[in-house]
Design an enzyme around this catalytic site. Structure first.
Site, PDB file in Angstrom:
ATOM      1  N   ASP A   1       0.832  -1.202   0.000  1.00  0.00           N
ATOM      2  CA  ASP A   1       0.000   0.000   0.000  1.00  0.00           C
ATOM      3  C   ASP A   1       0.875   1.262   0.000  1.00  0.00           C
ATOM      4  O   ASP A   1       0.610   2.218   0.739  1.00  0.00           O
ATOM      5  CB  ASP A   1      -0.933  -0.021   1.229  1.00  0.00           C
TER       6      ASP A   1
ATOM      7  N   HIS B   1      -3.168   1.057  11.791  1.00  0.00           N
ATOM      8  CA  HIS B   1      -2.798  -0.344  11.547  1.00  0.00           C
ATOM      9  C   HIS B   1      -1.302  -0.497  11.339  1.00  0.00           C
ATOM     10  O   HIS B   1      -0.614   0.469  11.012  1.00  0.00           O
ATOM     11  CB  HIS B   1      -3.535  -0.876  10.316  1.00  0.00           C
TER      12      HIS B   1
ATOM     13  N   GLN C   1      -2.805  -5.422   6.348  1.00  0.00           N
ATOM     14  CA  GLN C   1      -2.773  -4.294   7.296  1.00  0.00           C
ATOM     15  C   GLN C   1      -3.677  -4.626   8.484  1.00  0.00           C
ATOM     16  O   GLN C   1      -4.904  -4.641   8.339  1.00  0.00           O
ATOM     17  CB  GLN C   1      -3.230  -2.997   6.603  1.00  0.00           C
TER      18      GLN C   1
ATOM     19  N   ARG D   1       1.016  13.609   9.983  1.00  0.00           N
ATOM     20  CA  ARG D   1      -0.243  13.290   9.302  1.00  0.00           C
ATOM     21  C   ARG D   1      -0.812  12.024   9.939  1.00  0.00           C
ATOM     22  O   ARG D   1      -0.220  10.954   9.838  1.00  0.00           O
ATOM     23  CB  ARG D   1       0.016  13.059   7.815  1.00  0.00           C
TER      24      ARG D   1
ATOM     25  N   ASP E   1      -2.817   9.209   9.754  1.00  0.00           N
ATOM     26  CA  ASP E   1      -3.407   8.484   8.633  1.00  0.00           C
ATOM     27  C   ASP E   1      -4.668   7.724   9.069  1.00  0.00           C
ATOM     28  O   ASP E   1      -4.673   7.083  10.127  1.00  0.00           O
ATOM     29  CB  ASP E   1      -2.344   7.491   8.124  1.00  0.00           C
TER      30      ASP E   1
ATOM     31  N   GLU F   1      -6.251  13.063   8.566  1.00  0.00           N
ATOM     32  CA  GLU F   1      -6.564  12.512   7.243  1.00  0.00           C
ATOM     33  C   GLU F   1      -7.903  11.797   7.379  1.00  0.00           C
ATOM     34  O   GLU F   1      -7.971  10.586   7.577  1.00  0.00           O
ATOM     35  CB  GLU F   1      -5.475  11.546   6.769  1.00  0.00           C
TER      36      GLU F   1
ATOM     37  N   HIS G   1      -2.386  11.396  -3.555  1.00  0.00           N
ATOM     38  CA  HIS G   1      -2.007  10.069  -4.049  1.00  0.00           C
ATOM     39  C   HIS G   1      -3.191   9.103  -4.065  1.00  0.00           C
ATOM     40  O   HIS G   1      -3.080   8.010  -4.579  1.00  0.00           O
ATOM     41  CB  HIS G   1      -0.900   9.509  -3.157  1.00  0.00           C
ATOM     42  N   ASP G   2      -4.298   9.496  -3.441  1.00  0.00           N
ATOM     43  CA  ASP G   2      -5.447   8.598  -3.352  1.00  0.00           C
ATOM     44  C   ASP G   2      -6.466   8.907  -4.448  1.00  0.00           C
ATOM     45  O   ASP G   2      -6.292   9.824  -5.246  1.00  0.00           O
ATOM     46  CB  ASP G   2      -6.094   8.714  -1.968  1.00  0.00           C
TER      47      ASP G   2
ATOM     48  N   ARG H   1      -4.863   3.517  -8.116  1.00  0.00           N
ATOM     49  CA  ARG H   1      -4.358   4.798  -7.619  1.00  0.00           C
ATOM     50  C   ARG H   1      -2.934   5.054  -8.122  1.00  0.00           C
ATOM     51  O   ARG H   1      -2.473   6.182  -8.181  1.00  0.00           O
ATOM     52  CB  ARG H   1      -4.374   4.826  -6.084  1.00  0.00           C
TER      53      ARG H   1
END
Ligand code: GLC
Length: 646
Positions: A138, A181, A249, A279, A281, A323, A392-393, A517
């Site tokens: 990922d 995670h 994850q 950040r 996540d 995020e 990036h997503d 992505r």
């Protein structure tokens, strides 16, 4: 007043060289300032009758962590307290990048610092740098360690040397903290897989399907195509483990206070590498509860605030970014509510604005944008947004159904139209995007693609249509012009500043081909960069126009986020108008045309707002004064105007 304000008040007089006693006093003072909140939050998550010793462990940990904070950073913490909310400044302009795709490694990145300076970028978000599993990982969001730098990027020394160089150039650094995670290869997960029950308790693991089935009743799927369901069977452990994102994850179990304390240690170690913004996540997912969707739960907010309050004791100069790609009203909650206002995250992604801008491009209309912005409550004064058009997503279509209906559209059909428009299912659409996580059962899906390709450049170049190329370039500048002026930290996605197209090479990589992505995670094209000043190309045009907008932003303090944004309705369905009020009668009026045709707004209306003389007006973007030939102020297709007053 939020806690940061109190820390500032109390630290007055602590500047200059810090003695050992001075440092100890500061720590005691900071702990005393936050202690009652920390205690309240901790025991609200971990009841005192069972967890009093864990609270003592936390207090001892805080003191140890403070001692370990490097003294240079402790000084910076103090300086930051006295800078008025540095993260709201108009001087900040960010870029997000994958180090390997951008500059091969961290040493290479250090050499590229002049490139950022040339563009005006002084805030970097580097995608995950720590060790991760071979194969699918990922993009590094499956972490094997929170602190060990993956050798592909270099060493920890390289990172420290980079952060030092950034500070010398007054640049800021944001890194991820993957708080929800770990990978299945993280030491805790490996011990759990070997049967260690202590570490099995660090995750949500179950011997049979009873609990997983109960959770599944109300938990949505995040990656329905590539990783359906929320649990994975682990053969070695002989147990099911919760894996909300990918099967590799593992979701951390924060109902266990040891997990919180150990993750706090990981967080501070990360901050101690010289990070300015952490950040957080996927933070909406931090708390899981049967019978709920296990997102945005009140306990998750308390947990984040607990992290924040503890980090503030140890490193008050470091701030948090949420995020949370969730509904607008839910995003705002990550700034903290009630007593916790301003005590959760200082910054959040403005995901709603991002998605609405893409809706306006496809529909050429601004109605939904207005309705949504107007219906979102104000954010707290000390917080700010990250504004962006791409990251990036994927682009999720997270609009409020009620407001779509208000526009006279059917929500499901409208989303379908957007997917068709962006994902090459409409012959006439200029966009070249791909669909992400399409769910044939519900018809839901998300969109991927680079900004330039989604805005029509790829198709226009293929068709060799000059006017369409120009329209695409104007749209790229329009979208960036909005995020540079609407208030918050603008974050440019690396490559967008040179109009980079989709990168299809991911389809040949077995570890990436299941995740579209990657189409929007291209390598930086340094050959193109080398030619930016030699003649005209789409890349050079976008680069120089953005560079100009960035310089303009920095020259106008009205564009700092002082909660000084007002929306104005120009009575033209294709146009967005907003104002950034300054002090002493100054201000900037931003007018944006989302249509492919010229549009007009009533000049006397603009003049009543104070931005237009009887016969003339001046645009900062084109650096030109214009004479009105009628009572209407014209906007070329996809034009953005920044009019100044005062
Ligand atoms: C965040 C990241 C995304 C990742 C997910 C799981 O949403 O932005 O790239 O897949 O978290 O870590």
């Amino acid at each position: 007043m939020n806690q940061a304000g109190l820390h500032k008040l109390l630290a007055t007089g602590s500047t200059g060289k810090l003695t050992i006693e001075g440092k100890n006093r500061l720590f005691q003072q900071r702990l005393a300032t936050n202690l009652s909140i920390i205690q309240h939050l901790f025991f609200s998550l971990y009841p005192e009758k069972d967890h009093a010793p864990a609270f003592q462990t936390l207090l001892a940990t805080l003191s140890r962590l403070y001692e370990k904070r490097p003294s240079g950073l402790q000084r910076m913490d103090l300086e930051r307290l006295f800078e008025k909310n540095w993260y709201q400044s108009e001087q900040l302009v960010g870029m997000q990048l994958y180090v390997d795709n951008f500059s091969k490694d961290l040493k290479g990145l250090k050499e590229k610092l002049p490139y950022f300076e040339k563009l005006g970028v002084n805030f970097l978000h580097l995608m995950p740098l720590t060790t991760r599993p071979e194969g699918e990982n990922d993009g590094g969001y499956a972490v094997n360690s929170y602190t060990d730098i993956d050798p592909r990027f270099g060493s920890k020394e390289d990172l420290l040397s980079l952060t030092k160089a950034l500070r010398e150039r007054q640049m800021y650094l944001m890194l991820d903290f993957v708080v929800n995670h770990t990978s299945d290869q993280y030491p805790w997960a490996q011990k759990a897989a070997l049967g260690d029950t202590k570490y099995q308790g660090y995750y949500y693991t179950y011997p049979d399907r009873e609990m997983p089935d109960a959770f599944e009743m109300s938990m949505p799927e995040i990656f329905p195509q590539s990783s359906p369901g929320n649990f994975t069977w682990n053969e070695a452990m002989g147990r099911w483990v919760m894996t909300v994102f990918n099967h590799y994850q593992w979701d951390l179990n924060y109902s266990n206070p040891q997990v919180f304390v150990e993750m706090l240690i990981n967080l501070v170690e990360k901050a101690n590498m010289g990070v300015d913004v952490i950040r957080f996540d996927a933070l909406a997912f931090l708390w899981k509860k049967l019978g709920t969707n296990s997102q945005n739960l009140p306990e998750a907010h308390r947990l984040i605030a607990l992290f924040r309050m503890c980090l503030q004791v140890v490193a008050p100069g470091v701030i948090l970014l949420a995020e949370a790609i969730v509904a607008p009203k839910d995003i705002l909650r990550y700034f903290g509510e009630g007593l916790l206002e301003g005590n959760e995250c200082e910054v959040a992604y403005n995901a709603s604005l991002m998605a609405l801008l893409w809706n306006s491009i496809a529909t050429k209309k601004t109605g939904l944008l207005y309705k949504s912005l107007a219906s979102t409550p104000a954010k707290p004064g000390d917080c700010t947004w990250i504004n962006y058009i791409r990251c990036h997503d994927d682009i999720g279509l997270g609009y409020d159904d009620e407001l779509i209906r208000d526009m006279g559209w059917d929500p499901q059909q409208h989303r379908r139209f957007l997917l068709d428009y962006y994902c090459q299912r409409l012959e006439w659409s200029p966009a070249t995007g791909e669909i992400f996580m399409y769910n044939p059962r519900t018809g839901d899906g998300r969109i991927t693609g680079s900004a330039a390709s989604l805005l029509g450049l790829e198709k226009a170049l293929r068709q060799a249509r000059r006017e369409k190329v120009q329209a695409a370039l104007d749209k790229i500048v329009l979208m960036h012009g909005i995020v540079l002026s609407i208030g918050g930290i603008p974050l440019i996605y690396a490559g967008d500043e040179i109009a980079t197209l989709n990168d299809y090479s991911y389809r040949d990589d077995p570890d990436k081909k299941g995740d579209s992505r990657w189409v929007n995670r291209p390598r930086q094209d340094w050959k193109t960069v080398a030619n930016l000043d030699k003649g005209h190309s789409p890349a050079s045009e976008v680069f120089h126009r953005l560079r100009h907008l960035i310089a303009l932003r920095k020259a106008h303090p009205e564009l700092a986020d002082r909660n000084n944004l007002s929306l104005h309705n120009p009575n033209n369905p294709h146009v967005l108008v907003f104002e950034r009020m300054g002090t002493e009668g100054k201000g900037i009026l931003v007018l944006c045309n989302f249509d492919e045709n010229e549009q007009v707004v009533d000049a006397s209306w603009v003049s009543r707002l104070g931005y237009c003389g009887k016969k003339e007006y001046t645009d900062l973007v084109s650096q030109q004064g214009y004479t009105l030939s009628s009572g209407l102020l014209p906007l070329k297709p996809y034009q953005i105007l920044w009019l100044a007053k005062g």
